[in-house]
Design a protein around this motif. Structure first.
Motif, PDB file in Angstrom:
ATOM      1  N   ARG A   1      33.387 -32.165 -55.375  1.00 29.97           N
ATOM      2  CA  ARG A   1      31.938 -31.952 -55.389  1.00 29.97           C
ATOM      3  C   ARG A   1      31.351 -32.278 -54.012  1.00 29.97           C
ATOM      4  NH1 ARG A   1      30.258 -34.453 -60.173  1.00 29.97           N
ATOM      5  NH2 ARG A   1      30.294 -36.430 -59.090  1.00 29.97           N
ATOM      6  N   MET A   2      31.825 -33.350 -53.388  1.00 30.86           N
ATOM      7  CA  MET A   2      31.350 -33.723 -52.052  1.00 30.86           C
ATOM      8  C   MET A   2      31.721 -32.652 -51.024  1.00 30.86           C
ATOM      9  SD  MET A   2      32.543 -35.832 -48.938  1.00 30.86           S
ATOM     10  CE  MET A   2      34.161 -35.647 -49.513  1.00 30.86           C
ATOM     11  N   LEU A   3      32.922 -32.091 -51.121  1.00 31.82           N
ATOM     12  CA  LEU A   3      33.315 -31.034 -50.196  1.00 31.82           C
ATOM     13  C   LEU A   3      32.411 -29.809 -50.340  1.00 31.82           C
ATOM     14  CD1 LEU A   3      37.228 -31.099 -50.398  1.00 31.82           C
ATOM     15  CD2 LEU A   3      35.767 -31.957 -48.558  1.00 31.82           C
ATOM     16  N   VAL A   4      32.098 -29.455 -51.579  1.00 31.08           N
ATOM     17  CA  VAL A   4      31.237 -28.296 -51.814  1.00 31.08           C
ATOM     18  C   VAL A   4      29.821 -28.572 -51.319  1.00 31.08           C
ATOM     19  CG1 VAL A   4      30.243 -26.786 -53.584  1.00 31.08           C
ATOM     20  CG2 VAL A   4      32.647 -27.440 -53.706  1.00 31.08           C
ATOM     21  N   VAL A   5      29.323 -29.771 -51.516  1.00 30.50           N
ATOM     22  CA  VAL A   5      28.001 -30.126 -51.003  1.00 30.50           C
ATOM     23  C   VAL A   5      27.994 -30.012 -49.478  1.00 30.50           C
ATOM     24  CG1 VAL A   5      26.354 -32.027 -50.705  1.00 30.50           C
ATOM     25  CG2 VAL A   5      27.293 -31.533 -52.966  1.00 30.50           C
ATOM     26  N   LYS A   6      29.055 -30.456 -48.830  1.00 31.18           N
ATOM     27  CA  LYS A   6      29.150 -30.313 -47.370  1.00 31.18           C
ATOM     28  C   LYS A   6      29.145 -28.840 -46.965  1.00 31.18           C
ATOM     29  CE  LYS A   6      31.506 -34.538 -45.921  1.00 31.18           C
ATOM     30  NZ  LYS A   6      32.716 -35.054 -45.242  1.00 31.18           N
ATOM     31  N   GLN A   7      29.861 -27.998 -47.715  1.00 33.02           N
ATOM     32  CA  GLN A   7      29.878 -26.560 -47.429  1.00 33.02           C
ATOM     33  C   GLN A   7      28.472 -25.976 -47.570  1.00 33.02           C
ATOM     34  OE1 GLN A   7      32.709 -24.895 -50.147  1.00 33.02           O
ATOM     35  NE2 GLN A   7      34.409 -26.030 -49.278  1.00 33.02           N
TER      36      GLN A   7
ATOM     37  N   ALA B   1      28.768 -18.350 -43.683  1.00 33.52           N
ATOM     38  CA  ALA B   1      28.918 -19.716 -43.162  1.00 33.52           C
ATOM     39  C   ALA B   1      29.567 -20.623 -44.198  1.00 33.52           C
ATOM     40  CB  ALA B   1      27.557 -20.278 -42.739  1.00 33.52           C
ATOM     41  N   GLN B   2      29.204 -20.447 -45.457  1.00 32.22           N
ATOM     42  CA  GLN B   2      29.806 -21.257 -46.525  1.00 32.22           C
ATOM     43  C   GLN B   2      31.297 -20.959 -46.622  1.00 32.22           C
ATOM     44  OE1 GLN B   2      31.092 -20.413 -49.759  1.00 32.22           O
ATOM     45  NE2 GLN B   2      31.292 -22.536 -50.339  1.00 32.22           N
ATOM     46  N   GLY B   3      31.646 -19.698 -46.566  1.00 30.29           N
ATOM     47  CA  GLY B   3      33.057 -19.317 -46.612  1.00 30.29           C
ATOM     48  C   GLY B   3      33.832 -19.833 -45.407  1.00 30.29           C
ATOM     49  N   ALA B   4      33.226 -19.756 -44.234  1.00 29.70           N
ATOM     50  CA  ALA B   4      33.880 -20.252 -43.020  1.00 29.70           C
ATOM     51  C   ALA B   4      34.103 -21.760 -43.110  1.00 29.70           C
ATOM     52  CB  ALA B   4      33.046 -19.907 -41.790  1.00 29.70           C
ATOM     53  N   HIS B   5      33.101 -22.477 -43.589  1.00 26.15           N
ATOM     54  CA  HIS B   5      33.242 -23.928 -43.727  1.00 26.15           C
ATOM     55  C   HIS B   5      34.297 -24.279 -44.768  1.00 26.15           C
ATOM     56  CE1 HIS B   5      32.308 -28.146 -44.513  1.00 26.15           C
ATOM     57  NE2 HIS B   5      31.775 -28.153 -43.293  1.00 26.15           N
ATOM     58  N   ALA B   6      34.339 -23.531 -45.860  1.00 25.67           N
ATOM     59  CA  ALA B   6      35.359 -23.762 -46.888  1.00 25.67           C
ATOM     60  C   ALA B   6      36.754 -23.535 -46.313  1.00 25.67           C
ATOM     61  CB  ALA B   6      35.126 -22.853 -48.090  1.00 25.67           C
ATOM     62  N   PHE B   7      36.898 -22.496 -45.500  1.00 26.55           N
ATOM     63  CA  PHE B   7      38.191 -22.199 -44.888  1.00 26.55           C
ATOM     64  C   PHE B   7      38.602 -23.301 -43.916  1.00 26.55           C
ATOM     65  CE2 PHE B   7      40.793 -20.091 -41.584  1.00 26.55           C
ATOM     66  CZ  PHE B   7      41.894 -19.765 -42.378  1.00 26.55           C
ATOM     67  N   VAL B   8      37.667 -23.755 -43.089  1.00 24.90           N
ATOM     68  CA  VAL B   8      37.964 -24.836 -42.143  1.00 24.90           C
ATOM     69  C   VAL B   8      38.341 -26.105 -42.896  1.00 24.90           C
ATOM     70  CG1 VAL B   8      36.948 -26.339 -40.371  1.00 24.90           C
ATOM     71  CG2 VAL B   8      36.598 -23.866 -40.265  1.00 24.90           C
ATOM     72  N   SER B   9      37.612 -26.410 -43.968  1.00 22.40           N
ATOM     73  CA  SER B   9      37.937 -27.600 -44.786  1.00 22.40           C
ATOM     74  C   SER B   9      39.327 -27.483 -45.379  1.00 22.40           C
ATOM     75  CB  SER B   9      36.911 -27.774 -45.918  1.00 22.40           C
ATOM     76  OG  SER B   9      35.649 -28.047 -45.389  1.00 22.40           O
ATOM     77  N   TRP B  10      39.666 -26.281 -45.819  1.00 22.26           N
ATOM     78  CA  TRP B  10      40.997 -26.041 -46.397  1.00 22.26           C
ATOM     79  C   TRP B  10      42.071 -26.249 -45.329  1.00 22.26           C
ATOM     80  CZ3 TRP B  10      44.481 -21.900 -45.432  1.00 22.26           C
ATOM     81  CH2 TRP B  10      45.575 -21.836 -46.299  1.00 22.26           C
ATOM     82  N   LEU B  11      41.825 -25.759 -44.115  1.00 16.41           N
ATOM     83  CA  LEU B  11      42.806 -25.941 -43.029  1.00 16.41           C
ATOM     84  C   LEU B  11      42.974 -27.427 -42.694  1.00 16.41           C
ATOM     85  CD1 LEU B  11      41.924 -23.067 -40.524  1.00 16.41           C
ATOM     86  CD2 LEU B  11      43.942 -23.250 -42.004  1.00 16.41           C
ATOM     87  N   ARG B  12      41.874 -28.169 -42.652  1.00 12.28           N
ATOM     88  CA  ARG B  12      41.950 -29.592 -42.348  1.00 12.28           C
ATOM     89  C   ARG B  12      42.717 -30.355 -43.412  1.00 12.28           C
ATOM     90  NH1 ARG B  12      35.738 -30.777 -40.581  1.00 12.28           N
ATOM     91  NH2 ARG B  12      35.845 -29.812 -38.525  1.00 12.28           N
ATOM     92  N   ALA B  13      42.585 -29.944 -44.652  1.00  7.79           N
ATOM     93  CA  ALA B  13      43.248 -30.646 -45.758  1.00  7.79           C
ATOM     94  C   ALA B  13      44.752 -30.401 -45.778  1.00  7.79           C
ATOM     95  CB  ALA B  13      42.638 -30.222 -47.089  1.00  7.79           C
ATOM     96  N   ARG B  14      45.195 -29.376 -45.112  1.00  9.51           N
ATOM     97  CA  ARG B  14      46.622 -29.036 -45.130  1.00  9.51           C
ATOM     98  C   ARG B  14      47.368 -29.949 -44.254  1.00  9.51           C
ATOM     99  NH1 ARG B  14      48.595 -23.471 -44.698  1.00  9.51           N
ATOM    100  NH2 ARG B  14      49.869 -24.064 -46.426  1.00  9.51           N
TER     101      ARG B  14
END
Length: 132
Positions: free
Chosen positions: A74-80, A119-132
């Motif tokens: 939920r926090m990740l989505v709020v950040k996105q 922008a939301q999709g780009a942020h979600a993708f960047v978050s996904w890359l960081r989590a890997r």
């Protein structure tokens, strides 16, 4: 990306449904209005049809946040959402001043939503890359 929680699965399903409804309504509405097949007041009413699923898309985020039990996700989505809102509002304000004071051509305001989604999709993708 696949849904990881039941709330994400429901949200993804709502988003897909709204995207399909949007695509199904947008094409005939644009065609009918641009080719003069509809007269006022119906033009105004019909022009709103593609907006309804877009509103549903944004409403799905509010519902998703209330349904999500995983606090970290939920926090990740709020950040996105915050990042997307910052980018979209910044673009809207900058282009508004350029249009009003700088002589730039006006653009349709629905582009703010397009920028938000990108922008939301780009942020979600960047978050996904960081989590890997």
């Amino acid at each position: 990306m696949c849904a990881r929680t039941p709330a994400q699965a429901r949200h993804n399903q709502r988003v897909v449904i709204t995207a399909i409804i949007y695509a199904v309504t947008l094409i005939p509405v644009v065609y009918a209005i641009r080719h003069g097949l509809v007269a006022q007041p119906w033009t105004t009413i019909i022009a709103l049809l593609p907006a309804i699923p877009v509103v549903g898309f944004f409403a799905s985020y509010a519902r998703y946040l209330s349904e999500e039990d995983d606090e970290y996700i939920r926090m990740l989505v709020v950040k996105q959402i915050l990042a997307a809102t910052t980018v979209a509002m910044t673009c809207a304000v900058v282009w508004g001043f350029l249009t009003d004071l700088g002589g730039a051509p006006p653009i349709a305001t629905y582009w703010v939503a397009v920028v938000w989604v990108a922008a939301q999709g780009a942020h979600a993708f960047v978050s996904w890359l960081r989590a890997r």
